[in-house]
Design a protein around this motif. Sequence first.
Motif, PDB file in Angstrom:
ATOM      1  N   VAL A 131       0.852  -1.180   0.000  1.00 16.33           N
ATOM      2  CA  VAL A 131       0.000   0.000   0.000  1.00 16.33           C
ATOM      3  C   VAL A 131       0.893   1.238   0.000  1.00 16.33           C
ATOM      4  N   TYR A 132       0.445   2.290  -0.664  1.00 15.89           N
ATOM      5  CA  TYR A 132       1.206   3.542  -0.748  1.00 15.89           C
ATOM      6  C   TYR A 132       0.261   4.677  -0.387  1.00 15.89           C
ATOM      7  N   CYS A 133       0.749   5.668   0.366  1.00 14.57           N
ATOM      8  CA  CYS A 133      -0.103   6.791   0.714  1.00 14.57           C
ATOM      9  C   CYS A 133       0.691   8.088   0.748  1.00 14.57           C
ATOM     10  N   GLY A 134      -0.044   9.194   0.736  1.00 11.05           N
ATOM     11  CA  GLY A 134       0.592  10.499   0.786  1.00 11.05           C
ATOM     12  C   GLY A 134      -0.427  11.591   1.042  1.00 11.05           C
ATOM     13  N   PHE A 135       0.077  12.786   1.282  1.00 13.90           N
ATOM     14  CA  PHE A 135      -0.733  13.916   1.694  1.00 13.90           C
ATOM     15  C   PHE A 135      -0.468  15.102   0.773  1.00 13.90           C
ATOM     16  N   ASN A 149       1.710   1.822 -11.840  1.00  8.65           N
ATOM     17  CA  ASN A 149       2.565   0.669 -11.516  1.00  8.65           C
ATOM     18  C   ASN A 149       1.784  -0.332 -10.668  1.00  8.65           C
ATOM     19  N   SER A 150       0.623  -0.701 -11.157  1.00 10.08           N
ATOM     20  CA  SER A 150      -0.264  -1.563 -10.372  1.00 10.08           C
ATOM     21  C   SER A 150       0.291  -2.968 -10.191  1.00 10.08           C
ATOM     22  N   GLN A 151       1.365  -3.311 -10.914  1.00 16.56           N
ATOM     23  CA  GLN A 151       1.979  -4.619 -10.712  1.00 16.56           C
ATOM     24  C   GLN A 151       2.737  -4.692  -9.382  1.00 16.56           C
ATOM     25  N   PHE A 152       2.891  -3.536  -8.713  1.00 18.14           N
ATOM     26  CA  PHE A 152       3.622  -3.496  -7.451  1.00 18.14           C
ATOM     27  C   PHE A 152       2.733  -3.182  -6.246  1.00 18.14           C
ATOM     28  N   PHE A 153       1.529  -2.657  -6.476  1.00 12.20           N
ATOM     29  CA  PHE A 153       0.688  -2.198  -5.374  1.00 12.20           C
ATOM     30  C   PHE A 153      -0.749  -2.692  -5.550  1.00 12.20           C
ATOM     31  N   GLY A 154      -1.439  -2.776  -4.407  1.00  6.54           N
ATOM     32  CA  GLY A 154      -2.838  -3.151  -4.453  1.00  6.54           C
ATOM     33  C   GLY A 154      -3.771  -2.035  -4.029  1.00  6.54           C
ATOM     34  N   LYS A 155      -3.239  -1.093  -3.218  1.00  8.64           N
ATOM     35  CA  LYS A 155      -4.089  -0.024  -2.683  1.00  8.64           C
ATOM     36  C   LYS A 155      -3.291   1.274  -2.587  1.00  8.64           C
ATOM     37  N   VAL A 156      -4.032   2.400  -2.589  1.00 10.38           N
ATOM     38  CA  VAL A 156      -3.402   3.706  -2.421  1.00 10.38           C
ATOM     39  C   VAL A 156      -4.298   4.581  -1.553  1.00 10.38           C
ATOM     40  N   GLY A 157      -3.659   5.387  -0.700  1.00 10.26           N
ATOM     41  CA  GLY A 157      -4.376   6.341   0.131  1.00 10.26           C
ATOM     42  C   GLY A 157      -3.960   7.757  -0.214  1.00 10.26           C
ATOM     43  N   VAL A 158      -4.936   8.606  -0.505  1.00  6.03           N
ATOM     44  CA  VAL A 158      -4.656   9.983  -0.906  1.00  6.03           C
ATOM     45  C   VAL A 158      -5.401  10.926   0.032  1.00  6.03           C
ATOM     46  N   PHE A 159      -4.655  11.669   0.830  1.00  2.00           N
ATOM     47  CA  PHE A 159      -5.223  12.611   1.782  1.00  2.00           C
ATOM     48  C   PHE A 159      -5.068  14.027   1.215  1.00  2.00           C
ATOM     49  N   SER A 160      -6.190  14.678   0.951  1.00  2.60           N
ATOM     50  CA  SER A 160      -6.167  16.053   0.408  1.00  2.60           C
ATOM     51  C   SER A 160      -5.274  16.143  -0.819  1.00  2.60           C
ATOM     52  N   GLY A 161      -5.456  15.231  -1.741  1.00  2.00           N
ATOM     53  CA  GLY A 161      -4.587  15.147  -2.915  1.00  2.00           C
ATOM     54  C   GLY A 161      -4.611  16.404  -3.776  1.00  2.00           C
ATOM     55  N   SER A 162      -3.453  16.754  -4.317  1.00  2.00           N
ATOM     56  CA  SER A 162      -3.325  17.959  -5.165  1.00  2.00           C
ATOM     57  C   SER A 162      -3.777  17.651  -6.591  1.00  2.00           C
ATOM     58  N   PHE A 262      -7.753   4.666   7.825  1.00  2.00           N
ATOM     59  CA  PHE A 262      -7.093   4.267   6.587  1.00  2.00           C
ATOM     60  C   PHE A 262      -6.348   2.951   6.765  1.00  2.00           C
ATOM     61  N   ILE A 263      -5.616   2.813   7.850  1.00  2.00           N
ATOM     62  CA  ILE A 263      -4.840   1.589   8.089  1.00  2.00           C
ATOM     63  C   ILE A 263      -5.773   0.388   8.252  1.00  2.00           C
ATOM     64  N   LYS A 264      -6.890   0.573   8.940  1.00  2.00           N
ATOM     65  CA  LYS A 264      -7.856  -0.522   9.057  1.00  2.00           C
ATOM     66  C   LYS A 264      -8.389  -0.915   7.683  1.00  2.00           C
ATOM     67  N   TRP A 265      -8.692   0.091   6.870  1.00  6.45           N
ATOM     68  CA  TRP A 265      -9.170  -0.173   5.502  1.00  6.45           C
ATOM     69  C   TRP A 265      -8.104  -0.916   4.694  1.00  6.45           C
ATOM     70  N   ALA A 266      -6.859  -0.517   4.856  1.00 11.48           N
ATOM     71  CA  ALA A 266      -5.781  -1.072   4.031  1.00 11.48           C
ATOM     72  C   ALA A 266      -5.361  -2.469   4.449  1.00 11.48           C
ATOM     73  N   PHE A 267      -5.395  -2.758   5.754  1.00  2.00           N
ATOM     74  CA  PHE A 267      -4.791  -4.007   6.247  1.00  2.00           C
ATOM     75  C   PHE A 267      -5.720  -4.860   7.082  1.00  2.00           C
ATOM     76  N   GLN A 268      -7.003  -4.601   7.026  1.00  3.57           N
ATOM     77  CA  GLN A 268      -7.935  -5.417   7.806  1.00  3.57           C
ATOM     78  C   GLN A 268      -8.014  -6.823   7.248  1.00  3.57           C
TER      79      GLN A 268
END
Length: 270
Positions: A131-135, A149-162, A262-268
Amino acid sequence: MQFTSDYISLKGSVFSFNLDRSVAFRLVAPPNYRESQTLFSVLLMNDGQDYVGLNLEKTLSDAYKDKKTIPFIFVGIEADQNRLYEYGTSISADFKGRGNKAIQYSKFIIEELIPFLGQEFKVSPPVQNWVYCGFSLGGLSAFDIVFNNSQFFGKVGVFSGSFWWRKKAYQKHDMEDRSRITLDMIKNSKHRAPLQYFFQCGTEEETDDRNKNGVIDVIDDTLDVINELQSKGYSYPGDICYKEIEGGKHDLSTWGSAMPQFIKWAFQKD
């Protein structure tokens, strides 16, 4: 005397040939990391220098104690004075030339950091709960890297994305406003990758309202991205989770308060 720990933490740096500099990072692992025979999922985060401001020590400690959470390793990648140029969209800089090193940053993550983590730490193969995230601008960067690059990740978290990031300056009365780079990036993608998305915005992040529709720009831009993802076949709700915080601001306190969910959503666990 019996000794227990809430987590294991280290700080270090790795030299990037793509960025031509050393990149500092913080790694946090569950307390059973050393003796564990299993491999751990990974949470990458841009702007790792904000670890303290986001209150991640408590958030990660609580997550590691939660039996319903898949064990994971946190890696916070620190930005430096090049942040405005390394973060962005890899397909194009914005109309002011910001993000002109985003392709190099993406290559650093994919070609250098992921292999480094695989060699040095007990991490699962990419995609398996990576999982990858950023603000803010770091959120735009995380979205760009995961989407392309979806071959490397399954989920992404975007907080107030630009997601206002655009090819040309905004013009009043431009109702379609298709100069926003992320919208065309999604539209022009050739297939729907098996990804899941977490978006967060606050209702008091700003007062700007470009199109005068009564919705602040950060929320408008995020909802437009969600609509574009839906047009590619992603379900909302389902593949997409959107959290709007009443009174939330464009700051570390608001983002930090959303991190546990977010962490619960990502890793539950299923």
